[in-house]
Design a protein around this motif. Sequence first.
Motif, PDB file in Angstrom:
ATOM      1  N   ARG A  33       0.864  -1.176   0.000  1.00  0.00           N
ATOM      2  CA  ARG A  33       0.000   0.000   0.000  1.00  0.00           C
ATOM      3  C   ARG A  33       0.901   1.227   0.000  1.00  0.00           C
ATOM      4  N   ALA A  34       0.513   2.261  -0.726  1.00  0.00           N
ATOM      5  CA  ALA A  34       1.324   3.476  -0.793  1.00  0.00           C
ATOM      6  C   ALA A  34       0.455   4.701  -0.602  1.00  0.00           C
ATOM      7  N   LEU A  35       0.983   5.655   0.142  1.00  0.00           N
ATOM      8  CA  LEU A  35       0.333   6.948   0.317  1.00  0.00           C
ATOM      9  C   LEU A  35       0.950   7.906  -0.691  1.00  0.00           C
ATOM     10  N   VAL A  52       0.041  -2.026  -6.685  1.00  0.00           N
ATOM     11  CA  VAL A  52       0.090  -1.310  -5.413  1.00  0.00           C
ATOM     12  C   VAL A  52      -1.272  -0.682  -5.122  1.00  0.00           C
ATOM     13  N   ASP A  53      -1.711  -0.812  -3.877  1.00  0.00           N
ATOM     14  CA  ASP A  53      -2.949  -0.188  -3.406  1.00  0.00           C
ATOM     15  C   ASP A  53      -2.634   1.258  -3.042  1.00  0.00           C
ATOM     16  N   LEU A  54      -3.204   2.214  -3.765  1.00  0.00           N
ATOM     17  CA  LEU A  54      -2.897   3.623  -3.556  1.00  0.00           C
ATOM     18  C   LEU A  54      -3.934   4.301  -2.677  1.00  0.00           C
ATOM     19  N   MET A  55      -3.433   5.175  -1.782  1.00  0.00           N
ATOM     20  CA  MET A  55      -4.291   6.043  -0.994  1.00  0.00           C
ATOM     21  C   MET A  55      -3.755   7.456  -1.137  1.00  0.00           C
ATOM     22  N   GLN A  56      -4.632   8.406  -1.364  1.00  0.00           N
ATOM     23  CA  GLN A  56      -4.197   9.784  -1.554  1.00  0.00           C
ATOM     24  C   GLN A  56      -4.011  10.467  -0.210  1.00  0.00           C
ATOM     25  N   GLY A  57      -2.856  11.112  -0.039  1.00  0.00           N
ATOM     26  CA  GLY A  57      -2.599  11.825   1.199  1.00  0.00           C
ATOM     27  C   GLY A  57      -1.147  12.227   1.300  1.00  0.00           C
ATOM     28  N   GLY A  58      -0.817  12.927   2.365  1.00  0.00           N
ATOM     29  CA  GLY A  58       0.546  13.394   2.580  1.00  0.00           C
ATOM     30  C   GLY A  58       0.981  13.176   4.012  1.00  0.00           C
ATOM     31  N   PHE A  59       2.196  13.633   4.308  1.00  0.00           N
ATOM     32  CA  PHE A  59       2.771  13.414   5.627  1.00  0.00           C
ATOM     33  C   PHE A  59       1.976  14.104   6.736  1.00  0.00           C
ATOM     34  N   ALA A  60       1.281  15.183   6.409  1.00  0.00           N
ATOM     35  CA  ALA A  60       0.553  15.934   7.434  1.00  0.00           C
ATOM     36  C   ALA A  60      -0.830  15.360   7.722  1.00  0.00           C
ATOM     37  N   ASP A  61      -1.266  14.360   6.956  1.00  0.00           N
ATOM     38  CA  ASP A  61      -2.616  13.811   7.098  1.00  0.00           C
ATOM     39  C   ASP A  61      -2.638  12.676   8.119  1.00  0.00           C
ATOM     40  N   ALA A  62      -2.571  13.010   9.411  1.00  0.00           N
ATOM     41  CA  ALA A  62      -2.476  11.983  10.448  1.00  0.00           C
ATOM     42  C   ALA A  62      -3.674  11.033  10.426  1.00  0.00           C
ATOM     43  N   ALA A  63      -4.861  11.568  10.222  1.00  0.00           N
ATOM     44  CA  ALA A  63      -6.055  10.713  10.217  1.00  0.00           C
ATOM     45  C   ALA A  63      -6.010   9.716   9.071  1.00  0.00           C
ATOM     46  N   LEU A  64      -5.565  10.177   7.905  1.00  0.00           N
ATOM     47  CA  LEU A  64      -5.476   9.281   6.756  1.00  0.00           C
ATOM     48  C   LEU A  64      -4.355   8.261   6.938  1.00  0.00           C
ATOM     49  N   VAL A  72      -2.066  -3.366   8.376  1.00  0.00           N
ATOM     50  CA  VAL A  72      -0.791  -3.625   7.722  1.00  0.00           C
ATOM     51  C   VAL A  72       0.160  -4.343   8.676  1.00  0.00           C
ATOM     52  N   HIS A  73       1.026  -5.141   8.113  1.00  0.00           N
ATOM     53  CA  HIS A  73       2.044  -5.849   8.899  1.00  0.00           C
ATOM     54  C   HIS A  73       3.225  -4.934   9.197  1.00  0.00           C
ATOM     55  N   GLY A  74       3.628  -4.143   8.185  1.00  0.00           N
ATOM     56  CA  GLY A  74       4.827  -3.320   8.337  1.00  0.00           C
ATOM     57  C   GLY A  74       4.674  -1.960   7.692  1.00  0.00           C
ATOM     58  N   VAL A  75       5.587  -1.070   8.052  1.00  0.00           N
ATOM     59  CA  VAL A  75       5.631   0.279   7.495  1.00  0.00           C
ATOM     60  C   VAL A  75       7.069   0.592   7.114  1.00  0.00           C
ATOM     61  N   PHE A  76       7.248   1.109   5.897  1.00  0.00           N
ATOM     62  CA  PHE A  76       8.542   1.647   5.486  1.00  0.00           C
ATOM     63  C   PHE A  76       8.434   3.157   5.504  1.00  0.00           C
ATOM     64  N   SER A  77       9.293   3.806   6.293  1.00  0.00           N
ATOM     65  CA  SER A  77       9.216   5.249   6.484  1.00  0.00           C
ATOM     66  C   SER A  77      10.420   5.953   5.895  1.00  0.00           C
ATOM     67  N   VAL A  78      10.148   6.903   5.009  1.00  0.00           N
ATOM     68  CA  VAL A  78      11.187   7.763   4.447  1.00  0.00           C
ATOM     69  C   VAL A  78      10.570   9.135   4.224  1.00  0.00           C
ATOM     70  N   GLN A  79      11.352  10.173   4.488  1.00  0.00           N
ATOM     71  CA  GLN A  79      10.904  11.543   4.233  1.00  0.00           C
ATOM     72  C   GLN A  79      11.951  12.248   3.372  1.00  0.00           C
ATOM     73  N   PRO A  80      11.525  13.008   2.347  1.00  0.00           N
ATOM     74  CA  PRO A  80      12.486  13.783   1.557  1.00  0.00           C
ATOM     75  C   PRO A  80      13.036  14.920   2.396  1.00  0.00           C
ATOM     76  N   SER A  81      14.356  14.954   2.597  1.00  0.00           N
ATOM     77  CA  SER A  81      14.946  15.928   3.506  1.00  0.00           C
ATOM     78  C   SER A  81      15.354  17.202   2.788  1.00  0.00           C
ATOM     79  N   SER A  82      15.752  18.196   3.574  1.00  0.00           N
ATOM     80  CA  SER A  82      16.179  19.475   3.003  1.00  0.00           C
ATOM     81  C   SER A  82      17.397  19.305   2.103  1.00  0.00           C
TER      82      SER A  82
END
Length: 308
Positions: A33-35, A52-64, A72-82
Amino acid sequence: MSDGKQRILVFGATGQQGGSVASALLAAGWRVRALVRDPASAKAAALRGAGVDLMQGGFADAALIRQAMEGVHGVFSVQPSSGQGPLLGLSDEEEERYGIGIADLAAEAGVRHLVYTSTAAIGNEPTGMGHFDTKARIEAHIRRLPITASIVRPVTFMEMLAMPGFGLNEGRFSFLLRRDQRMQVIAVEDIGRFVAAIFADPARFGGTTLEIAGDAVTGRELEALFSEAAGRPIAYARFPDDLLAADPFLGKLAALMDAGRLAGNADLQALRELNPGMLSLRSWLAGPGRKAFAAALGDAGKWDYGPA
C-alpha cells in the motif's frame, strides 16, 4: 517470510527509495500500500499498474495515515529531507516532525515491523547539518517506542554521481573525496532489496541498525570507471579548496568525508550474503545507471542537490 498476503505501507513510493522498496516488496510476494499526493501522476499510475494499493494523502494527514496503517504488517518510512533541494525536500523541522509522527502512529496502530531509512553519516555526535541530524533524532525517538523497528543507513547513492553539475559534460568529474580517499556507494535499486530482506526476517533484524552499501571506490577508481563508461577520458579531482571554503554546505560535506562519517563503513561481505546480486558501480553504470550517466555527459545543468 512473506506468505503473499501480508501488507506493507510504503511512504515515498513515487520517489527513489520508496519506489525501490515497493518494487522489491512486490517481487518478494508482499502486498503493498502506498500513500501518494497525486494518484493521477504517471509514477502513481505505474504503481497502480504493478498492483500497489494507492491512498491519496501526505505526511501531514495523520487521520489518513492511521487509516492507511489499518491491518498492515509493516511500514517503510522515508521523508524527503532538506538536502534534496528546495523542490523535493521538506524543511528540517518538517522532516523530524513527520518522521517521528509516522513512527508514533505505527506504534499506536500495532504495526508489527517498522523500517526507517536514515543515513550513514550519523554517528555518536551531531554533524551540524540539519538534514543529517534530524534523522539522528528520529532514530533516537524510534528506539524508545514499543515497536519492533529496524533502521537502515544508506551511504551515498550512485544516482547522485550522475547528476548534472559535476563536470561530466566537460570531460571531468569533481566531487568530495580526494583521489586516494575511499567512499562507499549504493544503487537505489539495492536499498529496496535490503529492506525486503529485513522485512522477511524480523527476528534477525528487529531492533537493529544496518549500514548498507554496494561498492567502495576511490577518486582514482571513479576516474577509471567513468572513463570506461564514457568511452573517453574523464579526469577526476576533488572540489577546489576555495570552493569548499566559499560554500558552507559543500565544505561541511567534505569535512564529514575526511572524518570518515560520509565515506561509509558498511560490511560489504556480509551485505553481499544478504543481497547476492547487489550492484557494483561498474555494473550500475552498465545497467540501471547507463541512461542517467549518458545524460550527465551531455548536460551542462547546475548541481541542485543542496540548499541554494
